[in-house]
Design a protein around this motif. Structure first.
Motif, PDB file in Angstrom:
ATOM      1  N   GLU A 100     -27.672  87.889 -62.596  1.00  0.00           N
ATOM      2  CA  GLU A 100     -28.485  87.003 -61.761  1.00  0.00           C
ATOM      3  C   GLU A 100     -27.851  86.802 -60.391  1.00  0.00           C
ATOM      4  O   GLU A 100     -28.558  86.737 -59.372  1.00  0.00           O
ATOM      5  N   LEU A 101     -26.524  86.699 -60.355  1.00  0.00           N
ATOM      6  CA  LEU A 101     -25.845  86.547 -59.070  1.00  0.00           C
ATOM      7  C   LEU A 101     -25.991  87.804 -58.217  1.00  0.00           C
ATOM      8  O   LEU A 101     -26.154  87.722 -56.994  1.00  0.00           O
ATOM      9  N   ARG A 102     -25.965  88.971 -58.848  1.00  0.00           N
ATOM     10  CA  ARG A 102     -26.103  90.220 -58.103  1.00  0.00           C
ATOM     11  C   ARG A 102     -27.509  90.402 -57.553  1.00  0.00           C
ATOM     12  O   ARG A 102     -27.701  91.075 -56.534  1.00  0.00           O
ATOM     13  N   THR A 103     -28.493  89.839 -58.224  1.00  0.00           N
ATOM     14  CA  THR A 103     -29.872  89.966 -57.750  1.00  0.00           C
ATOM     15  C   THR A 103     -30.191  88.993 -56.613  1.00  0.00           C
ATOM     16  O   THR A 103     -31.315  88.996 -56.108  1.00  0.00           O
ATOM     17  N   GLY A 104     -29.229  88.158 -56.254  1.00  0.00           N
ATOM     18  CA  GLY A 104     -29.440  87.250 -55.126  1.00  0.00           C
ATOM     19  C   GLY A 104     -29.692  85.811 -55.503  1.00  0.00           C
ATOM     20  O   GLY A 104     -29.902  84.976 -54.615  1.00  0.00           O
ATOM     21  N   LEU A 105     -29.689  85.494 -56.788  1.00  0.00           N
ATOM     22  CA  LEU A 105     -29.891  84.108 -57.202  1.00  0.00           C
ATOM     23  C   LEU A 105     -28.658  83.294 -56.825  1.00  0.00           C
ATOM     24  O   LEU A 105     -27.527  83.778 -56.888  1.00  0.00           O
ATOM     25  N   SER A 106     -28.874  82.067 -56.440  1.00  0.00           N
ATOM     26  CA  SER A 106     -27.742  81.222 -56.053  1.00  0.00           C
ATOM     27  C   SER A 106     -26.869  80.916 -57.265  1.00  0.00           C
ATOM     28  O   SER A 106     -27.332  80.948 -58.418  1.00  0.00           O
ATOM     29  N   ARG A 107     -25.611  80.610 -56.992  1.00  0.00           N
ATOM     30  CA  ARG A 107     -24.676  80.330 -58.084  1.00  0.00           C
ATOM     31  C   ARG A 107     -25.114  79.108 -58.883  1.00  0.00           C
ATOM     32  O   ARG A 107     -25.021  79.087 -60.125  1.00  0.00           O
ATOM     33  N   ALA A 108     -25.621  78.096 -58.195  1.00  0.00           N
ATOM     34  CA  ALA A 108     -26.052  76.887 -58.894  1.00  0.00           C
ATOM     35  C   ALA A 108     -27.202  77.189 -59.853  1.00  0.00           C
ATOM     36  O   ALA A 108     -27.208  76.732 -61.002  1.00  0.00           O
ATOM     37  N   GLU A 109     -28.179  77.983 -59.419  1.00  0.00           N
ATOM     38  CA  GLU A 109     -29.311  78.309 -60.283  1.00  0.00           C
ATOM     39  C   GLU A 109     -28.879  79.177 -61.453  1.00  0.00           C
ATOM     40  O   GLU A 109     -29.353  79.012 -62.587  1.00  0.00           O
ATOM     41  N   ALA A 110     -27.983  80.130 -61.202  1.00  0.00           N
ATOM     42  CA  ALA A 110     -27.493  80.988 -62.292  1.00  0.00           C
ATOM     43  C   ALA A 110     -26.749  80.168 -63.337  1.00  0.00           C
ATOM     44  O   ALA A 110     -26.924  80.380 -64.550  1.00  0.00           O
ATOM     45  N   LEU A 111     -25.945  79.220 -62.899  1.00  0.00           N
ATOM     46  CA  LEU A 111     -25.220  78.369 -63.836  1.00  0.00           C
ATOM     47  C   LEU A 111     -26.171  77.441 -64.588  1.00  0.00           C
ATOM     48  O   LEU A 111     -25.987  77.179 -65.787  1.00  0.00           O
TER      49      LEU A 111
END
Length: 205
Positions: A100-111
């Motif tokens: 998810e982080l590699r696809t551009g999602l923010s760290r907060a949303e991925a967590l």
């Protein structure tokens, strides 16, 4: 289960009466409705237990990675590779976070997505801690270390709680299985000897 009962009810069941068939249909429908739910609930519980066992070890590795100079994203990816064989389920969840982080999602949303998937209070508090740490720029390594220690203490408390419940759980098998066996083993030979001694005397009288 209900479909099978509808398709082949008569021959295999000996042409039951309408009442018997109705009861069988209701039983099959109930089993088809409740058994998958029970199985799913059990599977979810087992999966959460595996996460609870794995998270303190994963956090220790993450602390080492962060204090060695890796960023949080790289630390999550590295930890997922390191624990893949010992804790497969948690490694898969960390892999999803990395993707998810590699696809551009923010760290907060991925967590937050990680917290929603695992659905454990310990993980939710960790995610909130990491988001606050990222927001205010405080030390990630120190925050992870504190949370890791807290999770380890909680795991120890759960183990002590299970150990405290053990005597109560052993009461039923002790009373109904072990004590009668011991009674027969201890008292049985004496009872047989007394019977062999007294019966000839009583029969002679």
């Amino acid at each position: 289960a209900l479909g099978i009962m509808v398709i082949i009810p008569a021959k295999l069941l000996g042409f039951p009466t309408a009442t018997t068939m109705t009861v069988m249909y209701i039983g099959a429908a109930s089993a088809g409705y409740f058994l998958p739910m029970l199985w799913l609930s059990h599977a979810i519980g087992r999966r959460k237990e595996k996460f609870l066992e794995a998270f303190p070890d994963a956090l220790d590795l993450m602390v080492v990675c962060v204090e060695a100079g890796l960023g949080l994203d790289a630390a999550i990816s590295r930890v997922s590779n390191e624990i893949r064989f010992a804790h497969k389920e948690l490694a898969e969840e960390f892999d999803l976070v990395s993707l998810e982080l590699r696809t551009g999602l923010s760290r907060a949303e991925a967590l937050k997505n990680l917290s929603r998937r695992i659905d454990l209070e310990e993980v939710s508090s960790l995610v909130a801690l990491l988001i606050q740490t990222d927001k205010f720029g405080t030390s990630v390594g120190q925050a992870l270390r504190v949370h890791s220690d807290a999770m380890r203490v909680n795991r120890q408390l759960r183990a002590e709680e299970l150990a405290a419940k053990l005597p109560v759980k052993l009461l039923f098998p002790l009373v109904f299985f072990i004590f009668p066996t011991l009674f027969v083993v201890v008292v049985g030979p004496a009872a047989i000897k007394i019977a062999r001694t007294l019966l000839p005397t009583l029969s002679g009288q």
